[in-house]
Design a protein around this motif. Structure first.
Motif, PDB file in Angstrom:
ATOM      1  N   MET A   1      30.629  77.991   8.779  1.00 25.66           N
ATOM      2  CA  MET A   1      31.770  78.877   8.837  1.00 25.66           C
ATOM      3  C   MET A   1      31.315  80.310   8.566  1.00 25.66           C
ATOM      4  O   MET A   1      30.447  80.535   7.756  1.00 25.66           O
ATOM      5  CB  MET A   1      32.823  78.493   7.797  1.00 25.66           C
ATOM      6  N   ASN A   2      31.952  81.246   9.233  1.00 31.84           N
ATOM      7  CA  ASN A   2      31.597  82.637   8.991  1.00 31.84           C
ATOM      8  C   ASN A   2      32.416  83.217   7.847  1.00 31.84           C
ATOM      9  O   ASN A   2      33.185  82.512   7.210  1.00 31.84           O
ATOM     10  CB  ASN A   2      31.766  83.456  10.286  1.00 31.84           C
ATOM     11  N   ASP A   3      32.273  84.519   7.599  1.00 31.17           N
ATOM     12  CA  ASP A   3      32.944  85.151   6.471  1.00 31.17           C
ATOM     13  C   ASP A   3      34.339  85.669   6.800  1.00 31.17           C
ATOM     14  O   ASP A   3      35.013  86.204   5.930  1.00 31.17           O
ATOM     15  CB  ASP A   3      32.091  86.317   5.945  1.00 31.17           C
ATOM     16  N   ALA A   4      34.787  85.551   8.042  1.00 37.41           N
ATOM     17  CA  ALA A   4      36.099  86.069   8.416  1.00 37.41           C
ATOM     18  C   ALA A   4      37.203  85.334   7.661  1.00 37.41           C
ATOM     19  O   ALA A   4      37.163  84.120   7.518  1.00 37.41           O
ATOM     20  CB  ALA A   4      36.314  85.936   9.917  1.00 37.41           C
ATOM     21  N   GLU A   5      38.166  86.113   7.173  1.00 32.93           N
ATOM     22  CA  GLU A   5      39.320  85.537   6.503  1.00 32.93           C
ATOM     23  C   GLU A   5      40.547  85.847   7.341  1.00 32.93           C
ATOM     24  O   GLU A   5      40.634  86.906   7.954  1.00 32.93           O
ATOM     25  CB  GLU A   5      39.464  86.099   5.092  1.00 32.93           C
ATOM     26  N   SER A   6      41.482  84.912   7.369  1.00 32.02           N
ATOM     27  CA  SER A   6      42.690  85.141   8.151  1.00 32.02           C
ATOM     28  C   SER A   6      43.851  84.387   7.529  1.00 32.02           C
ATOM     29  O   SER A   6      43.659  83.398   6.830  1.00 32.02           O
ATOM     30  CB  SER A   6      42.486  84.679   9.597  1.00 32.02           C
ATOM     31  N   VAL A   7      45.044  84.873   7.792  1.00 28.42           N
ATOM     32  CA  VAL A   7      46.244  84.191   7.330  1.00 28.42           C
ATOM     33  C   VAL A   7      47.384  84.492   8.298  1.00 28.42           C
ATOM     34  O   VAL A   7      47.503  85.607   8.806  1.00 28.42           O
ATOM     35  CB  VAL A   7      46.619  84.595   5.884  1.00 28.42           C
ATOM     36  N   ARG A   8      48.158  83.483   8.585  1.00 26.34           N
ATOM     37  CA  ARG A   8      49.350  83.630   9.417  1.00 26.34           C
ATOM     38  C   ARG A   8      50.483  82.894   8.719  1.00 26.34           C
ATOM     39  O   ARG A   8      50.336  81.728   8.341  1.00 26.34           O
ATOM     40  CB  ARG A   8      49.105  83.039  10.796  1.00 26.34           C
ATOM     41  N   TYR A   9      51.615  83.568   8.554  1.00 23.70           N
ATOM     42  CA  TYR A   9      52.785  82.999   7.894  1.00 23.70           C
ATOM     43  C   TYR A   9      53.960  83.159   8.837  1.00 23.70           C
ATOM     44  O   TYR A   9      54.204  84.243   9.342  1.00 23.70           O
ATOM     45  CB  TYR A   9      53.036  83.755   6.582  1.00 23.70           C
ATOM     46  N   TRP A  10      54.700  82.070   9.106  1.00 25.41           N
ATOM     47  CA  TRP A  10      55.794  82.144  10.067  1.00 25.41           C
ATOM     48  C   TRP A  10      56.795  81.018   9.833  1.00 25.41           C
ATOM     49  O   TRP A  10      56.594  80.144   8.998  1.00 25.41           O
ATOM     50  CB  TRP A  10      55.242  82.078  11.490  1.00 25.41           C
ATOM     51  N   SER A  11      57.858  81.062  10.616  1.00 25.07           N
ATOM     52  CA  SER A  11      58.801  79.953  10.667  1.00 25.07           C
ATOM     53  C   SER A  11      59.059  79.640  12.136  1.00 25.07           C
ATOM     54  O   SER A  11      58.884  80.495  13.004  1.00 25.07           O
ATOM     55  CB  SER A  11      60.103  80.285   9.945  1.00 25.07           C
ATOM     56  N   HIS A  12      59.422  78.402  12.409  1.00 30.19           N
ATOM     57  CA  HIS A  12      59.698  77.972  13.770  1.00 30.19           C
ATOM     58  C   HIS A  12      61.211  77.944  13.956  1.00 30.19           C
ATOM     59  O   HIS A  12      61.932  77.425  13.099  1.00 30.19           O
ATOM     60  CB  HIS A  12      59.104  76.584  14.022  1.00 30.19           C
ATOM     61  N   PRO A  13      61.722  78.498  15.056  1.00 25.36           N
ATOM     62  CA  PRO A  13      63.175  78.564  15.230  1.00 25.36           C
ATOM     63  C   PRO A  13      63.862  77.193  15.282  1.00 25.36           C
ATOM     64  O   PRO A  13      65.044  77.094  14.980  1.00 25.36           O
ATOM     65  CB  PRO A  13      63.344  79.310  16.561  1.00 25.36           C
ATOM     66  N   ALA A  14      63.134  76.144  15.604  1.00 27.78           N
ATOM     67  CA  ALA A  14      63.739  74.813  15.686  1.00 27.78           C
ATOM     68  C   ALA A  14      63.707  74.058  14.357  1.00 27.78           C
ATOM     69  O   ALA A  14      64.269  72.973  14.252  1.00 27.78           O
ATOM     70  CB  ALA A  14      63.043  73.986  16.763  1.00 27.78           C
ATOM     71  N   VAL A  15      63.018  74.611  13.358  1.00 27.68           N
ATOM     72  CA  VAL A  15      62.871  73.920  12.079  1.00 27.68           C
ATOM     73  C   VAL A  15      63.446  74.797  10.979  1.00 27.68           C
ATOM     74  O   VAL A  15      62.771  75.678  10.458  1.00 27.68           O
ATOM     75  CB  VAL A  15      61.389  73.582  11.791  1.00 27.68           C
ATOM     76  N   ASP A  16      64.696  74.539  10.651  1.00 22.23           N
ATOM     77  CA  ASP A  16      65.386  75.331   9.644  1.00 22.23           C
ATOM     78  C   ASP A  16      64.884  74.999   8.241  1.00 22.23           C
ATOM     79  O   ASP A  16      64.591  73.847   7.932  1.00 22.23           O
ATOM     80  CB  ASP A  16      66.888  75.038   9.746  1.00 22.23           C
ATOM     81  N   ARG A  17      64.753  75.997   7.422  1.00 21.24           N
ATOM     82  CA  ARG A  17      64.427  75.864   5.995  1.00 21.24           C
ATOM     83  C   ARG A  17      63.006  75.382   5.709  1.00 21.24           C
ATOM     84  O   ARG A  17      62.728  74.791   4.677  1.00 21.24           O
ATOM     85  CB  ARG A  17      65.443  74.976   5.293  1.00 21.24           C
ATOM     86  N   VAL A  18      62.075  75.652   6.648  1.00 15.93           N
ATOM     87  CA  VAL A  18      60.656  75.344   6.430  1.00 15.93           C
ATOM     88  C   VAL A  18      59.829  76.525   6.920  1.00 15.93           C
ATOM     89  O   VAL A  18      59.900  76.895   8.089  1.00 15.93           O
ATOM     90  CB  VAL A  18      60.205  74.073   7.189  1.00 15.93           C
ATOM     91  N   ASP A  19      59.066  77.142   6.019  1.00 15.62           N
ATOM     92  CA  ASP A  19      58.097  78.160   6.417  1.00 15.62           C
ATOM     93  C   ASP A  19      56.754  77.486   6.582  1.00 15.62           C
ATOM     94  O   ASP A  19      56.510  76.402   6.048  1.00 15.62           O
ATOM     95  CB  ASP A  19      58.002  79.272   5.365  1.00 15.62           C
ATOM     96  N   LEU A  20      55.856  78.151   7.314  1.00 13.77           N
ATOM     97  CA  LEU A  20      54.532  77.584   7.577  1.00 13.77           C
ATOM     98  C   LEU A  20      53.460  78.646   7.354  1.00 13.77           C
ATOM     99  O   LEU A  20      53.727  79.843   7.514  1.00 13.77           O
ATOM    100  CB  LEU A  20      54.462  77.090   9.030  1.00 13.77           C
ATOM    101  N   MET A  21      52.274  78.197   7.018  1.00  9.14           N
ATOM    102  CA  MET A  21      51.141  79.109   6.872  1.00  9.14           C
ATOM    103  C   MET A  21      49.882  78.402   7.370  1.00  9.14           C
ATOM    104  O   MET A  21      49.725  77.186   7.200  1.00  9.14           O
ATOM    105  CB  MET A  21      50.947  79.531   5.421  1.00  9.14           C
ATOM    106  N   HIS A  22      48.998  79.188   7.980  1.00  7.69           N
ATOM    107  CA  HIS A  22      47.675  78.716   8.376  1.00  7.69           C
ATOM    108  C   HIS A  22      46.704  79.782   7.887  1.00  7.69           C
ATOM    109  O   HIS A  22      46.857  80.964   8.208  1.00  7.69           O
ATOM    110  CB  HIS A  22      47.589  78.553   9.891  1.00  7.69           C
ATOM    111  N   ALA A  23      45.725  79.390   7.089  1.00  8.88           N
ATOM    112  CA  ALA A  23      44.823  80.377   6.488  1.00  8.88           C
ATOM    113  C   ALA A  23      43.398  79.859   6.432  1.00  8.88           C
ATOM    114  O   ALA A  23      43.140  78.657   6.437  1.00  8.88           O
ATOM    115  CB  ALA A  23      45.290  80.722   5.079  1.00  8.88           C
ATOM    116  N   ARG A  24      42.491  80.821   6.373  1.00  8.99           N
ATOM    117  CA  ARG A  24      41.071  80.554   6.188  1.00  8.99           C
ATOM    118  C   ARG A  24      40.545  81.598   5.222  1.00  8.99           C
ATOM    119  O   ARG A  24      40.686  82.800   5.466  1.00  8.99           O
ATOM    120  CB  ARG A  24      40.323  80.649   7.506  1.00  8.99           C
ATOM    121  N   PHE A  25      39.990  81.153   4.104  1.00 10.09           N
ATOM    122  CA  PHE A  25      39.510  82.067   3.073  1.00 10.09           C
ATOM    123  C   PHE A  25      38.111  81.678   2.617  1.00 10.09           C
ATOM    124  O   PHE A  25      37.748  80.509   2.612  1.00 10.09           O
ATOM    125  CB  PHE A  25      40.425  82.036   1.839  1.00 10.09           C
TER     126      PHE A  25
END
Length: 140
Positions: A1-25
């Protein structure tokens, strides 16, 4: 794995009351914090050092991390490794409704903090990935 860090935080319009995150640290460290929601994490690569008041656990790829609302915890890459993961943040009312909380008069809680279940991991990962592509999640 390289040193790049990333994070994405969102919600899907079809899924009420659930937030999501995808990250690499690699270097990022989460200080002591808690969430108002449940957190269901999927460790995709690398180990995570997860700290609670009761001790520290190292969670490896394929592990599910289950955190109850209000549980104070930390998170960081274990040793000098990067880790990547996905998280669902369902709100308490949603989980209570799914668990039938009203029948017992108390909110549900996760009893286990770390679970290794390849089938459950694969299903949750597929759902999380679909939510990240804005698929309608219906499977139709």
């Amino acid at each position: 794995m390289n040193d790049a860090e990333s994070v994405r935080y969102w919600s899907h319009p079809a899924v009420d009351r659930v937030d999501l995150m995808h990250a690499r640290f690699r270097r990022h460290r989460f200080r002591r914090h808690s969430h108002e929601t449940f957190a269901i994490g999927l460790i995709e690569a690398g180990p995570e050092d997860l700290g609670f008041s009761t001790g520290t656990d190292v969670v490896t790829a394929g592990g599910l991390v289950l955190i109850n609302p209000g549980d104070v915890h930390t998170g960081r890459a274990a040793a000098d490794n990067a880790w990547s993961y996905r998280v669902f943040y369902p709100d308490v009312e949603l989980i209570a409704a799914l668990a039938g909380e009203l029948a017992f008069g108390r909110p549900p809680v996760f009893r286990e903090r770390i679970v290794y279940s390849p089938q459950l991991f694969a299903a949750l990962r597929a759902a999380h990935r679909a939510a990240g592509t804005r698929d309608d999640l219906s499977g139709a």
